[in-house]
Motif scaffolding. Structure first.
Motif, PDB file in Angstrom:
ATOM      1  N   ASP A 118       1.040 -15.703  -9.525  1.00 39.68           N
ATOM      2  CA  ASP A 118      -0.028 -15.877 -10.504  1.00 39.68           C
ATOM      3  C   ASP A 118       0.495 -16.827 -11.577  1.00 39.68           C
ATOM      4  OD1 ASP A 118      -2.696 -14.391 -11.618  1.00 39.68           O
ATOM      5  OD2 ASP A 118      -1.356 -14.985 -13.252  1.00 39.68           O
ATOM      6  N   ARG A 119      -0.331 -17.789 -11.978  1.00 43.62           N
ATOM      7  CA  ARG A 119       0.101 -18.779 -12.965  1.00 43.62           C
ATOM      8  C   ARG A 119      -0.439 -18.458 -14.353  1.00 43.62           C
ATOM      9  NH1 ARG A 119       1.220 -24.496 -10.000  1.00 43.62           N
ATOM     10  NH2 ARG A 119       1.126 -25.273 -12.123  1.00 43.62           N
ATOM     11  N   GLY A 120      -0.454 -17.176 -14.702  1.00 41.46           N
ATOM     12  CA  GLY A 120      -0.895 -16.778 -16.040  1.00 41.46           C
ATOM     13  C   GLY A 120      -2.403 -16.727 -16.154  1.00 41.46           C
ATOM     14  N   SER A 121      -3.075 -16.371 -15.071  1.00 46.79           N
ATOM     15  CA  SER A 121      -4.543 -16.327 -15.075  1.00 46.79           C
ATOM     16  C   SER A 121      -5.059 -15.252 -16.025  1.00 46.79           C
ATOM     17  CB  SER A 121      -5.049 -16.041 -13.656  1.00 46.79           C
ATOM     18  OG  SER A 121      -4.685 -14.727 -13.274  1.00 46.79           O
ATOM     19  N   THR A 122      -6.298 -15.411 -16.433  1.00 46.38           N
ATOM     20  CA  THR A 122      -6.925 -14.456 -17.345  1.00 46.38           C
ATOM     21  C   THR A 122      -7.142 -13.100 -16.693  1.00 46.38           C
ATOM     22  OG1 THR A 122      -8.049 -16.275 -18.456  1.00 46.38           O
ATOM     23  CG2 THR A 122      -8.950 -14.072 -18.812  1.00 46.38           C
ATOM     24  N   ASN A 123      -7.574 -13.077 -15.442  1.00 47.19           N
ATOM     25  CA  ASN A 123      -7.933 -11.821 -14.784  1.00 47.19           C
ATOM     26  C   ASN A 123      -6.917 -11.339 -13.761  1.00 47.19           C
ATOM     27  OD1 ASN A 123     -10.509 -11.272 -16.059  1.00 47.19           O
ATOM     28  ND2 ASN A 123     -11.116 -13.208 -15.130  1.00 47.19           N
ATOM     29  N   GLY A 124      -5.802 -12.010 -13.616  1.00 43.65           N
ATOM     30  CA  GLY A 124      -4.738 -11.555 -12.736  1.00 43.65           C
ATOM     31  C   GLY A 124      -4.976 -11.810 -11.267  1.00 43.65           C
ATOM     32  N   SER A 125      -3.927 -11.552 -10.495  1.00 48.95           N
ATOM     33  CA  SER A 125      -3.948 -11.684  -9.033  1.00 48.95           C
ATOM     34  C   SER A 125      -3.382 -10.396  -8.459  1.00 48.95           C
ATOM     35  CB  SER A 125      -3.083 -12.865  -8.584  1.00 48.95           C
ATOM     36  OG  SER A 125      -3.542 -14.075  -9.141  1.00 48.95           O
ATOM     37  N   PHE A 126      -3.888 -10.002  -7.291  1.00 51.92           N
ATOM     38  CA  PHE A 126      -3.497  -8.737  -6.678  1.00 51.92           C
ATOM     39  C   PHE A 126      -3.204  -8.939  -5.206  1.00 51.92           C
ATOM     40  CE2 PHE A 126      -6.147  -7.929 -10.278  1.00 51.92           C
ATOM     41  CZ  PHE A 126      -5.609  -6.807 -10.888  1.00 51.92           C
ATOM     42  N   ILE A 127      -2.193  -8.240  -4.699  1.00 52.83           N
ATOM     43  CA  ILE A 127      -1.916  -8.199  -3.263  1.00 52.83           C
ATOM     44  C   ILE A 127      -2.414  -6.861  -2.756  1.00 52.83           C
ATOM     45  CG2 ILE A 127      -0.155  -8.119  -1.459  1.00 52.83           C
ATOM     46  CD1 ILE A 127       1.654  -9.768  -3.260  1.00 52.83           C
ATOM     47  N   ASN A 128      -3.215  -6.910  -1.695  1.00 52.22           N
ATOM     48  CA  ASN A 128      -3.646  -5.684  -1.038  1.00 52.22           C
ATOM     49  C   ASN A 128      -2.903  -5.627   0.290  1.00 52.22           C
ATOM     50  OD1 ASN A 128      -5.025  -3.698   0.513  1.00 52.22           O
ATOM     51  ND2 ASN A 128      -6.776  -3.900  -0.853  1.00 52.22           N
ATOM     52  N   ARG A 129      -2.016  -4.640   0.416  1.00 53.73           N
ATOM     53  CA  ARG A 129      -1.207  -4.471   1.628  1.00 53.73           C
ATOM     54  C   ARG A 129      -1.465  -3.075   2.180  1.00 53.73           C
ATOM     55  NH1 ARG A 129       4.736  -6.110   0.805  1.00 53.73           N
ATOM     56  NH2 ARG A 129       3.658  -8.110   0.764  1.00 53.73           N
ATOM     57  N   GLY A 130      -2.086  -3.027   3.341  1.00 51.93           N
ATOM     58  CA  GLY A 130      -2.346  -1.737   3.970  1.00 51.93           C
ATOM     59  C   GLY A 130      -3.223  -0.826   3.130  1.00 51.93           C
ATOM     60  N   GLY A 131      -4.163  -1.405   2.396  1.00 53.36           N
ATOM     61  CA  GLY A 131      -5.077  -0.607   1.585  1.00 53.36           C
ATOM     62  C   GLY A 131      -4.564  -0.254   0.200  1.00 53.36           C
ATOM     63  N   VAL A 132      -3.355  -0.701  -0.138  1.00 59.88           N
ATOM     64  CA  VAL A 132      -2.781  -0.426  -1.457  1.00 59.88           C
ATOM     65  C   VAL A 132      -2.698  -1.736  -2.236  1.00 59.88           C
ATOM     66  CG1 VAL A 132      -0.756   0.440  -2.705  1.00 59.88           C
ATOM     67  CG2 VAL A 132      -1.439   1.499  -0.540  1.00 59.88           C
TER      68      VAL A 132
END
Length: 163
Positions: A118-132
């Motif tokens: 993530d390059r400092g985004s306003t709303n963030g970035s998320f990894i979804n791995r196996g439903g988590v």
């Protein structure tokens, strides 16, 4: 020598008085520092054989799909920083403006792994791995595995290891 007594080798032990033996209580080893667990590898996430480079494909919810060949930037209007050589610019429209102008980046690491940051985004970035789902720390790269889904605001990118 006297019977029943062992002879000491004078070259093996220092001369002088022997310090008293003191019993010290057993102290358990300090626990290892906590690291954020990531799903353990399974047969689906096979280890890369030495000397063979991985091929990674990313597919966006827009339908765009390609094999990663270098640095990729994702955002509403992604722009490289000075001196960055970009192989993939991926503009993603955002109906709710939750995707930043240059939201995140992805690239192949020296060992052939695909990483995202993530390059400092306003709303963030998320990894979804196996439903988590796990939120990415801005400016900190995270290694992806086959089957991961990365969310950038209201958009997503799926990751597949090929070959």
């Amino acid at each position: 020598p006297q019977p029943g007594r062992r002879r000491r080798d004078p070259s093996a032990a220092p001369q002088g008085p022997t310090p008293p033996t003191v019993a010290t209580p057993a102290v358990p080893p300090a626990p290892a520092p906590q690291q954020r667990p990531v799903a353990p590898p399974t047969s689906r996430h096979a280890v890369q054989p030495p000397g063979r480079s991985a091929t990674w494909r990313v597919t966006f919810d827009s339908g765009e799909s390609f094999v990663v060949t270098g640095l990729g930037l994702v955002g509403r209007r992604p722009e490289p920083r000075g001196g960055e050589e970009v192989a993939h610019l991926v503009p993603l429209s955002s109906s709710d403006m939750s995707v930043s102008k240059t939201h995140a980046q992805f690239h192949l690491s020296a060992d052939g792994a695909l990483v995202v940051m993530d390059r400092g985004s306003t709303n963030g970035s998320f990894i979804n791995r196996g439903g988590v789902a796990r939120e990415l720390s801005p400016g900190r790269a995270a290694t992806l595995v086959d089957g991961d889904v990365v969310r950038f605001g209201d958009r997503e990118m799926r990751v597949a290891r090929e070959g």
